[in-house]
Scaffold this motif. Structure first.
Motif, PDB file in Angstrom:
ATOM      1  N   ARG A  92       1.039  -1.317  -0.144  1.00 56.55           N
ATOM      2  CA  ARG A  92       0.335  -0.384   0.022  1.00 56.55           C
ATOM      3  C   ARG A  92       0.704   0.702  -0.129  1.00 56.55           C
ATOM      4  N   LEU A  93       0.320   2.753  -0.865  1.00 54.24           N
ATOM      5  CA  LEU A  93       1.389   3.267  -1.216  1.00 54.24           C
ATOM      6  C   LEU A  93       1.858   4.700   0.038  1.00 54.24           C
TER       7      LEU A  93
ATOM      8  N   TRP B 150       8.813   0.323  -5.065  1.00 57.11           N
ATOM      9  CA  TRP B 150       8.641   1.505  -6.299  1.00 57.11           C
ATOM     10  C   TRP B 150       8.886   0.982  -7.093  1.00 57.11           C
TER      11      TRP B 150
ATOM     12  N   GLY C 168      -4.152  -0.335 -13.933  1.00 59.21           N
ATOM     13  CA  GLY C 168      -3.306   0.908 -13.602  1.00 59.21           C
ATOM     14  C   GLY C 168      -4.322   1.540 -15.413  1.00 59.21           C
TER      15      GLY C 168
ATOM     16  N   GLY D 295      -8.148  -0.202 -10.225  1.00 61.21           N
ATOM     17  CA  GLY D 295      -7.373   0.275  -9.689  1.00 61.21           C
ATOM     18  C   GLY D 295      -8.099  -0.366  -8.764  1.00 61.21           C
TER      19      GLY D 295
ATOM     20  N   TRP E   9      -1.338  -1.589  -5.376  1.00 62.19           N
ATOM     21  CA  TRP E   9      -0.975  -1.687  -6.321  1.00 62.19           C
ATOM     22  C   TRP E   9      -0.821  -0.617  -7.357  1.00 62.19           C
ATOM     23  N   SER E  10      -0.190   0.556  -6.464  1.00 58.67           N
ATOM     24  CA  SER E  10      -0.476   1.313  -7.722  1.00 58.67           C
ATOM     25  C   SER E  10       0.826   1.839  -7.985  1.00 58.67           C
ATOM     26  N   HIS E  11       1.854   0.846  -7.403  1.00 59.47           N
ATOM     27  CA  HIS E  11       3.507   0.858  -9.166  1.00 59.47           C
ATOM     28  C   HIS E  11       2.810  -0.013  -9.482  1.00 59.47           C
TER      29      HIS E  11
ATOM     30  N   ALA F 170       0.989   2.241 -12.305  1.00 56.70           N
ATOM     31  CA  ALA F 170       1.620   2.709 -13.417  1.00 56.70           C
ATOM     32  C   ALA F 170       2.024   2.441 -14.095  1.00 56.70           C
TER      33      ALA F 170
END
Length: 254
Positions: free
Chosen positions: A96-97, A105, A143, A147, A151-153, A156
């Motif tokens: 998580r972020l 990242w 992405g 979302g 999995w933000s990385h 992206a």
């Protein structure tokens, strides 16, 4: 379509497991000469042996341009060139972020996004000499469209692959090379299994077709983009998700 891949030389990065192995299997069954590129030689050879049909393993790490150049040189020498690159290698560790480190990242970006660049760059000299030069990227619905926490990385990088594709296809069009991307939804793989049965049941319930996808579903989509029949298709995406992105809510599936 199947006949147009017979005897063609195909390289699949990250082909020793999951979606990559499914892609490699579909191409091998279509008569292509398939090179499975993976970081670990034992895994590459094991996947090749399992698939059969002349598939063979090659050691290569997409995070290193020199490594993937060496791998593609080996594949080209063994198969007499390279007609199709399936740039599939990718990782998706959850973080998580608020907890993610810069190193986490970078690891995902280096494999998924920079690795795509490395693989395509290394393949271009061989694809230029083919009369059916094809690049097929494995992106994702995560992405570019959806979302998911942790999995933000990953998201992206998968969105970034599509941005890369849209310019790469223009630059490579002069050589007759097409560049397209498959965008999988939830596919049954070793990695997905690690998320647990509850996750898989919840995801299946949110998909109109009421099941998760198979790795071969992605392989057949990649096969189309690589075919002679798709020679006038470039810079495009194909979502393979059983309709997952369509419902506004679970109420739409009631």
């Amino acid at each position: 379509m199947t006949q147009s891949l017979k005897g063609r030389s195909v390289v699949v990065t990250g082909g020793s497991k999951g979606i990559g192995k499914g892609i490699a299997r579909v191409f091998a069954l279509s008569g292509a000469k398939v090179a499975i590129v993976a970081r670990h030689p034992d895994q590459a050879e094991a996947a090749a042996a399992e698939i059969g049909h002349g598939a063979f393993g090659v050691v290569g790490d997409v995070t290193s341009l020199a490594s993937i150049e060496s791998a593609l040189e080996v594949a080209a020498k063994r198969s007499g060139g390279i007609d199709v690159l399936c740039a599939n290698a990718g990782i998706f560790p959850q973080a998580r972020l608020e907890d993610m480190t810069s190193q986490q990242w970078d690891e995902v970006v280096d494999t998924n996004l920079k690795g795509t660049f490395h693989a395509v760059k290394a393949a271009v000299p061989y694809l230029k000499t083919s009369d059916q030069g094809r690049v097929v990227l494995t992106s994702s619905i995560t992405g570019p469209i959806t979302g998911f926490p942790g999995w933000s990385h990953y998201g992206a990088t998968k969105a970034g692959q599509l941005g890369f594709m849209r310019t790469a296809c223009i630059e490579l069009a002069r050589y007759g090379i097409t560049v397209n991307a498959v965008m999988p939804g939830n596919i049954v793989t070793e990695g997905l299994a690690g998320l647990g049965d509850d996750y898989q049941k919840t995801m299946a319930a949110s998909i109109p077709l009421k099941r998760l996808g198979r790795v071969e579903d992605i392989g057949h989509a990649a096969l189309y983009f690589a075919s002679k029949e798709a020679g006038y298709v470039t810079g495009q995406t194909l979502i393979v998700d059983g309709g997952q992105i369509l419902p506004e809510s679970l109420e739409a599936l009631a």
